[in-house]
Design an enzyme around this catalytic site. Structure first.
Site, PDB file in Angstrom:
ATOM      1  N   HIS A  45       0.834  -1.208   0.000  1.00 45.84           N
ATOM      2  CA  HIS A  45       0.000   0.000   0.000  1.00 45.84           C
ATOM      3  C   HIS A  45       0.863   1.250   0.000  1.00 45.84           C
ATOM      4  O   HIS A  45       2.069   1.180   0.246  1.00 45.84           O
ATOM      5  CB  HIS A  45      -0.887   0.008   1.248  1.00 45.84           C
ATOM      6  N   HIS A 104       5.537   6.342  -1.003  1.00 46.36           N
ATOM      7  CA  HIS A 104       6.301   5.116  -1.237  1.00 46.36           C
ATOM      8  C   HIS A 104       5.467   3.867  -0.977  1.00 46.36           C
ATOM      9  O   HIS A 104       4.424   3.938  -0.336  1.00 46.36           O
ATOM     10  CB  HIS A 104       7.524   5.089  -0.318  1.00 46.36           C
TER      11      HIS A 104
END
Lengths: 171, 171
Positions: free
Chosen positions: A34, A115
């Site tokens: 995620h 990220h």
């Protein structure tokens, strides 16, 4: 209860991230790959309806998010966390800023470094080895994500999705 | 891609289920505790928009689901799966039937036994032992669930939520 806000990328990118996470990420079993938009924050039952309404509005005013992964990077020396680095983009920044504004809790501690984590809680030696290996891979990937998710954390540390919100106006 | 449809109960019930699942459920790390409405089914990218629209409509016409757990039970001799058994309720049956009707795939193999799995892939001996222990616990729990979730499966077997739908009309 502890909530978090995240984007889930395509199955293709999740599978690729998991091929590393299964070996290097201590959170592998707690949540699928995620992009964290908002770190865990406490919400009590009375506050929840307002946050849900606000979230729906933010999502409606947002655009689908442009994800452009261009390299592997690390948070070292802050931590031994290795990740796919995502290029900054106004669609991502918009979500980050809105979810760090009233009625959501503010963040004045960190900047936003979008990220996908692929390794964490590694020893110094592991961190250096893994980073060395991964730096040799060419990691590039682009996609658009059209949903943002509100999750809550269970006692075992795992995350359950509470609700998803489509980004942008319904067509 | 493989999709599934499930309900996630409250954190309280999930934590209780996980206290058993961590020891007895081989799928513990793949998905949080849930009530399966539709077993895994294949959907290709072209079919997805129609299914999403249909799902949104089914959810809007549905009512929040009444969950009444009243005992621990087993699928033995079909399998060594142990679960919290949920009393049949029209709100649950409605969802099950709608999601086994066109354009969704039909199910003419099994009846619907609503449940939350707490143990599976147990040996005969484990199954008998665990069931014996759990039968002595008084397992009762009621709640209402107001969201249904569409998930897809990753290559490692884990499930990612693709979208949630609120049950009932927006107020």
């Amino acid at each position: 209860m502890k909530y978090g806000i995240a984007l889930f990328p395509s199955k293709k990118l999740q599978d690729q991230a998991n091929s590393f996470r299964m070996r290097y990420d201590s959170h592998y079993a707690l949540i699928p790959p995620h992009i964290t938009i908002k770190e865990p924050f406490e919400v009590n039952d009375e506050e929840l309806p307002l946050l849900l309404n606000t979230m729906a509005q933010i999502a409606e005013n947002a655009e689908p998010v442009t994800i452009d992964i261009y390299k592997v990077d690390t948070f070292y020396p802050q931590s031994h966390t290795i990740f796919f680095k995502i290029r900054e983009h106004k669609t991502l920044t918009y979500l980050y800023e809105e979810f760090h504004n009233e009625p959501f809790s503010i963040n004045d501690k960190y900047g936003f470094i979008p990220h996908v984590t692929i390794g964490q809680d590694l020893s110094s030696q592991e961190h250096a080895d893994v980073l060395g290996q991964l730096k040799m891979h060419k990691i590039e990937h682009q996609e658009t994500i059209s949903r943002v998710q509100l999750l809550y954390q269970l006692e075992n540390g795992a995350w359950t999705v509470y609700e998803t919100f489509r980004l942008g106006k319904e067509v």
